[in-house]
Scaffold this motif. Structure first.
Motif, PDB file in Angstrom:
ATOM      1  N   UNK A 170     -46.313  29.969 -11.286  1.00 21.62           N
ATOM      2  CA  UNK A 170     -47.178  30.020 -10.110  1.00 21.62           C
ATOM      3  C   UNK A 170     -47.303  28.678  -9.399  1.00 21.62           C
ATOM      4  N   UNK A 171     -47.321  27.572 -10.137  1.00 25.35           N
ATOM      5  CA  UNK A 171     -47.490  26.269  -9.500  1.00 25.35           C
ATOM      6  C   UNK A 171     -47.017  25.168 -10.437  1.00 25.35           C
ATOM      7  N   UNK A 172     -46.917  23.944  -9.872  1.00 19.74           N
ATOM      8  CA  UNK A 172     -46.457  22.806 -10.664  1.00 19.74           C
ATOM      9  C   UNK A 172     -47.342  21.589 -10.420  1.00 19.74           C
TER      10      UNK A 172
ATOM     11  N   UNK B 284     -41.309  24.454  -1.106  1.00 18.24           N
ATOM     12  CA  UNK B 284     -40.532  25.447  -0.370  1.00 18.24           C
ATOM     13  C   UNK B 284     -40.464  26.775  -1.115  1.00 18.24           C
ATOM     14  N   UNK B 285     -40.450  26.712  -2.455  1.00 17.98           N
ATOM     15  CA  UNK B 285     -40.377  27.927  -3.268  1.00 17.98           C
ATOM     16  C   UNK B 285     -41.717  28.633  -3.395  1.00 17.98           C
ATOM     17  N   UNK B 286     -42.780  27.990  -2.933  1.00 15.76           N
ATOM     18  CA  UNK B 286     -44.101  28.605  -3.029  1.00 15.76           C
ATOM     19  C   UNK B 286     -44.831  28.304  -4.314  1.00 15.76           C
ATOM     20  N   UNK B 287     -44.420  27.252  -5.026  1.00 17.43           N
ATOM     21  CA  UNK B 287     -45.119  26.847  -6.254  1.00 17.43           C
ATOM     22  C   UNK B 287     -46.299  25.975  -5.854  1.00 17.43           C
TER      23      UNK B 287
ATOM     24  N   UNK C  79     -48.924  22.312  -4.758  1.00 19.90           N
ATOM     25  CA  UNK C  79     -48.200  21.287  -5.505  1.00 19.90           C
ATOM     26  C   UNK C  79     -49.162  20.138  -5.774  1.00 19.90           C
ATOM     27  N   UNK C  80     -49.342  19.828  -7.041  1.00 21.25           N
ATOM     28  CA  UNK C  80     -50.235  18.733  -7.417  1.00 21.25           C
ATOM     29  C   UNK C  80     -49.397  17.534  -7.862  1.00 21.25           C
TER      30      UNK C  80
ATOM     31  N   UNK D 121     -51.661  17.922  -3.346  1.00 17.43           N
ATOM     32  CA  UNK D 121     -52.946  17.522  -3.913  1.00 17.43           C
ATOM     33  C   UNK D 121     -52.710  16.378  -4.894  1.00 17.43           C
ATOM     34  N   UNK D 122     -53.189  15.197  -4.531  1.00 17.21           N
ATOM     35  CA  UNK D 122     -52.979  13.999  -5.361  1.00 17.21           C
ATOM     36  C   UNK D 122     -54.133  13.824  -6.331  1.00 17.21           C
TER      37      UNK D 122
END
Length: 332
Positions: free
Chosen positions: A118-120, A153-156, A159-160, A187-188
């Protein structure tokens, strides 16, 4: 199926499982391991994919709602897409995320998304090639930046970006890194350097603390804390930047620990349960798993580990001992 929840003696309910899928890494970040690396775990001690998925399934039965894949560097596991797909097939399916250095992510982001990731969270400590080489001992900044772009771009998303500032190395880049994240919609999160290096050379007197980071950022940005109730169990204290909606986070694990709301449990690549990132002991699941233990017996071992969890990590207490296993073995 076994049933949860995983509750420790202080009433903390554990819903977040961090799974280290390998101890190997493609970089040599100085706050994690020496340039020459560390002795890798023997292959026969590493969990196979069926073993990993079975233990994850037991954990999901105990109330785990999110599985975060870590390392080492998880992208070095050749069957990582199969691992993600197997986790996505669990019932109920957990949210699946990953912490990575981004090297190799450009080639794998879409396949991982399609499998159920779902995310990275991507580690990025500098925007300068020379500083990246100094920190990571590898010339891979371009690959990391391309990996971050591919993930978005992949929708993950979201991104953090995870950043560790080190005094005299990349501490002048706090503002530049936040500008970069804001410009790209990332998001940093700045993370205080923790005593998890293989060299055991962590020096608290040299650590850049969260308040310092905020003071640097406030020279260029207006920062307003998010309401405390919006934080939940998240490790980062977040701040609206210039009125929002974009935010920046600070994870002050050392100076402002959030142990009282910790909901995380860790599974190492060789099948050990750790109830705290800084625990000095582990619970062996690999041996009973391979000896034929049923799911309820494995669940009992999860419960016993969580039941023994201490109220805090102890970094700020006299006599604190750094965990004998470094971050690359534990899974950050």
């Amino acid at each position: 199926m076994v049933s949860g929840p995983l509750v420790d003696s202080y009433g903390r309910v554990h819903k977040d499982l961090r799974v280290s899928v390998t101890d190997r890494c493609s970089l040599r970040c100085t706050y994690c391991m020496p340039e020459q690396g560390v002795p890798w775990l023997p292959r026969d001690t590493m969990l196979s994919t069926p073993e990993l998925l079975r233990l994850a399934g037991v954990a999901v039965g105990l109330g785990i709602e999110e599985v975060r894949l870590t390392g080492g560097e998880p992208l070095l596991r050749r069957d990582l897409v199969d691992v993600v797909a197997g986790l996505a097939a669990l019932d109920p399916a957990p949210e699946i995320s990953m912490t990575t250095n981004g090297v190799g992510l450009a080639k794998n982001a879409q396949a991982l998304k399609d499998a159920g990731l779902t995310r990275v969270n991507v580690s990025l400590d500098t925007l300068r090639r020379e500083t990246f080489i100094e920190l990571a001992k590898r010339d891979r900044l371009k690959d990391t930046l391309e990996g971050i772009e591919a993930a978005a771009s992949a929708g993950l998303t979201p991104v953090k970006i995870n950043t560790v500032l080190m005094r005299g190395v990349n501490d002048v880049e706090a503002v530049d890194l936040l500008r970069f994240a804001l410009a790209h919609g990332y998001q940093l999160r700045f993370i205080e350097q923790m005593p998890l290096d293989a060299q055991h050379q962590w020096d608290r007197s040299q650590m850049i603390v969260g308040e310092e980071i905020l003071s640097w950022l406030r020279t260029e940005f207006d920062l307003e804390p998010e309401p405390q109730e919006s934080r939940g169990n998240a490790p980062a204290e977040r701040f609206y930047v210039d009125g929002g909606p974009q935010t920046v986070g600070v994870i002050a694990s050392v100076t402002m620990p959030f142990c009282g709301s910790c909901d995380r449990v860790r599974l190492t690549a060789d099948g050990m349960v750790r109830n705290c990132l800084f625990a000095t002991g582990e619970t062996d699941l690999r041996t009973p798993l391979r000896d034929g233990a049923d799911d309820e017996a494995l669940a009992d071992l999860f419960r016993a580990s969580i039941g023994a969890k201490l109220p805090g990590h102890g970094i700020n207490e006299p006599g604190f001992l750094q965990p004998p296993r470094p971050m690359s073995r534990i899974g950050g």
